[in-house]
Design a protein around this motif. Structure first.
Motif, PDB file in Angstrom:
ATOM      1  N   LEU A  77      55.292  14.185 100.245  1.00 46.64           N
ATOM      2  CA  LEU A  77      54.635  14.933 101.291  1.00 46.64           C
ATOM      3  C   LEU A  77      54.712  16.457 101.089  1.00 46.64           C
ATOM      4  O   LEU A  77      53.698  17.381 101.189  1.00 46.64           O
ATOM      5  N   LEU A  78      56.187  16.967 100.862  1.00 45.11           N
ATOM      6  CA  LEU A  78      56.378  18.288 100.654  1.00 45.11           C
ATOM      7  C   LEU A  78      55.816  18.638  99.487  1.00 45.11           C
ATOM      8  O   LEU A  78      55.484  20.017  99.306  1.00 45.11           O
ATOM      9  N   HIS A  79      55.782  17.828  98.282  1.00 47.30           N
ATOM     10  CA  HIS A  79      55.320  18.344  97.012  1.00 47.30           C
ATOM     11  C   HIS A  79      53.643  18.615  97.026  1.00 47.30           C
ATOM     12  O   HIS A  79      53.362  19.381  96.630  1.00 47.30           O
ATOM     13  N   GLN A  80      53.159  17.524  97.776  1.00 43.06           N
ATOM     14  CA  GLN A  80      51.571  17.755  98.015  1.00 43.06           C
ATOM     15  C   GLN A  80      51.212  18.873  98.986  1.00 43.06           C
ATOM     16  O   GLN A  80      50.298  19.394  98.755  1.00 43.06           O
ATOM     17  N   GLU A  81      51.941  19.259  99.827  1.00 52.19           N
ATOM     18  CA  GLU A  81      51.915  20.359 100.577  1.00 52.19           C
ATOM     19  C   GLU A  81      52.268  21.599  99.925  1.00 52.19           C
ATOM     20  O   GLU A  81      52.219  22.649 100.561  1.00 52.19           O
ATOM     21  N   ARG A  82      52.735  21.636  98.927  1.00 50.11           N
ATOM     22  CA  ARG A  82      53.335  22.889  97.973  1.00 50.11           C
ATOM     23  C   ARG A  82      54.392  23.668  98.706  1.00 50.11           C
ATOM     24  O   ARG A  82      54.651  24.752  98.706  1.00 50.11           O
ATOM     25  N   GLU A  83      55.272  22.690  99.342  1.00 45.76           N
ATOM     26  CA  GLU A  83      56.376  23.317 100.208  1.00 45.76           C
ATOM     27  C   GLU A  83      57.537  22.730  99.787  1.00 45.76           C
ATOM     28  O   GLU A  83      58.708  23.095 100.288  1.00 45.76           O
ATOM     29  N   LEU A  84      57.894  21.785  98.862  1.00 49.72           N
ATOM     30  CA  LEU A  84      58.996  21.377  98.325  1.00 49.72           C
ATOM     31  C   LEU A  84      59.815  22.431  97.890  1.00 49.72           C
ATOM     32  O   LEU A  84      61.293  22.124  98.177  1.00 49.72           O
ATOM     33  N   ALA A  85      59.667  23.645  97.239  1.00 49.28           N
ATOM     34  CA  ALA A  85      60.565  24.471  96.732  1.00 49.28           C
ATOM     35  C   ALA A  85      61.330  25.208  97.996  1.00 49.28           C
ATOM     36  O   ALA A  85      62.265  25.458  97.650  1.00 49.28           O
ATOM     37  N   ASP A 130      49.935  12.929  86.471  1.00 46.08           N
ATOM     38  CA  ASP A 130      48.655  13.869  86.471  1.00 46.08           C
ATOM     39  C   ASP A 130      47.734  13.311  87.586  1.00 46.08           C
ATOM     40  O   ASP A 130      46.892  13.658  87.935  1.00 46.08           O
ATOM     41  N   SER A 131      48.495  12.578  88.513  1.00 47.86           N
ATOM     42  CA  SER A 131      47.736  12.080  89.837  1.00 47.86           C
ATOM     43  C   SER A 131      48.493  12.618  91.164  1.00 47.86           C
ATOM     44  O   SER A 131      48.123  12.248  92.078  1.00 47.86           O
ATOM     45  N   ASP A 132      49.695  13.607  90.786  1.00 42.92           N
ATOM     46  CA  ASP A 132      50.193  14.443  91.820  1.00 42.92           C
ATOM     47  C   ASP A 132      51.104  13.720  92.347  1.00 42.92           C
ATOM     48  O   ASP A 132      51.857  13.835  93.498  1.00 42.92           O
ATOM     49  N   GLY A 133      51.517  12.417  91.795  1.00 44.56           N
ATOM     50  CA  GLY A 133      52.787  11.453  92.120  1.00 44.56           C
ATOM     51  C   GLY A 133      54.002  12.070  91.732  1.00 44.56           C
ATOM     52  O   GLY A 133      54.141  13.036  90.548  1.00 44.56           O
ATOM     53  N   VAL A 134      55.363  11.509  92.223  1.00 44.17           N
ATOM     54  CA  VAL A 134      56.637  12.343  91.862  1.00 44.17           C
ATOM     55  C   VAL A 134      57.527  11.152  91.611  1.00 44.17           C
ATOM     56  O   VAL A 134      57.370   9.963  92.035  1.00 44.17           O
ATOM     57  N   VAL A 135      58.145  11.355  90.845  1.00 39.28           N
ATOM     58  CA  VAL A 135      59.389  10.222  90.439  1.00 39.28           C
ATOM     59  C   VAL A 135      60.971  11.185  90.625  1.00 39.28           C
ATOM     60  O   VAL A 135      61.161  12.132  89.761  1.00 39.28           O
TER      61      VAL A 135
END
Length: 279
Positions: A77-85, A130-135
């Motif tokens: 969720l934070l990655h997709q909101e571009r707030e992870l950093a 490339d589908s905006d998923g994270v590992v």
């Protein structure tokens, strides 16, 4: 690099699965966290409320009380909101915690809660597809667990800077494979930084990809050997592309697919996790 948490105010998001499966551990986590910091408790009833609470955290440090799926959900969720950093996460594992523990989070409820209060933020790498998923931890093709090989791995193309040989001592006996492809074998092209590690003419038994450290992913390809023991092919790089027959893969705690092509890239130091100060 580890840094001290930036806020003593906590937003404690208690995953509904944790409340249902281990209420006693949840109670202990709440007591320890509330005794050591100004903690606002949030009890979401489902994924939408979980996401809403995380978005409305304000200046509070988010603490996820739950299993590995809850941790991955928060990071995604934070990655997709571009707030992870700009957001350091903390987690108190309740339930399946293999991923969290592999990242350095204490397995015990009390120890994990104290690490939230007294620990430090550590920046970690992850894979972004490339589908905006994270590992966060490990990627495996196929999704089933892969038995380790006893043979010493060898680099694919010696001399190239993005290949590194690894010397491992494994206690298990070699896995002997027949010349006929097993039901789990598939044909895939695996490319690392644009270089082909294995192509479609070589049946593949398994592929694993692990992010970091140092901004590179470690890739292990286990081709199907013909009348010999399986010898893994090792590579490392910043971008990994897998193409070929429709395949499924396990990314952390979830299985995705089938897909015919997927590219993962390493995001160096992309997210922060609060870990014990001496970790």
């Amino acid at each position: 690099m580890a840094t001290s948490p930036t806020s003593d105010q906590l937003l404690v998001i208690i995953d509904p699965v944790a409340r249902q499966t281990d209420g006693e551990s949840v109670r202990i986590a709440k007591d320890v966290l509330s005794a050591g910091a100004a903690a606002k408790l949030c009890l979401p009833e489902g994924p939408e409320e979980f996401a809403r609470a995380l978005r409305r955290r304000g200046s509070r440090r988010p603490v996820v009380v739950g299993d590995d799926r809850a941790l991955v959900r928060a990071v995604t969720l934070l990655h997709q909101e571009r707030e992870l950093a700009g957001c350091a996460l903390s987690v108190v594992p309740v339930g399946d915690s293999a991923l969290a523990e592999s990242l350095g989070v204490p397995g015990g409820t009390v120890a994990a809660a104290r690490a939230v209060l007294d620990g430090a933020e550590r920046r970690l790498d992850l894979l972004v597809d490339d589908s905006d998923g994270v590992v966060l931890g490990a990627l495996g093709i196929p999704p089933a667990p892969v038995r380790p090989a006893a043979a010493e791995p060898v680099p694919v193309a010696a001399g190239r800077p993005w290949y590194r040989s690894l010397v491992r001592t494994l206690a298990t006996r070699p896995v002997r494979l027949s010349a006929v492809p097993s039901p789990g074998a598939t044909r895939l092209r695996v490319e690392v930084d644009g270089e082909t590690v294995v192509d479609l003419d070589q049946p593949v038994q398994a592929v694993s990809v692990t992010p970091g450290p140092d901004g590179v992913a470690s890739v292990e390809v286990r081709p199907l050997s013909v009348g010999a023991e399986a010898t893994p092919l090792l590579a490392s790089g910043r971008t990994v592309t897998v193409t070929g027959e429709a395949f499924r893969y396990r990314a952390d705690a979830a299985v995705t697919g089938p897909v015919r092509r997927r590219t993962w890239r390493v995001a160096e130091g992309a997210w922060g996790l609060t870990l014990p100060a001496d970790a």
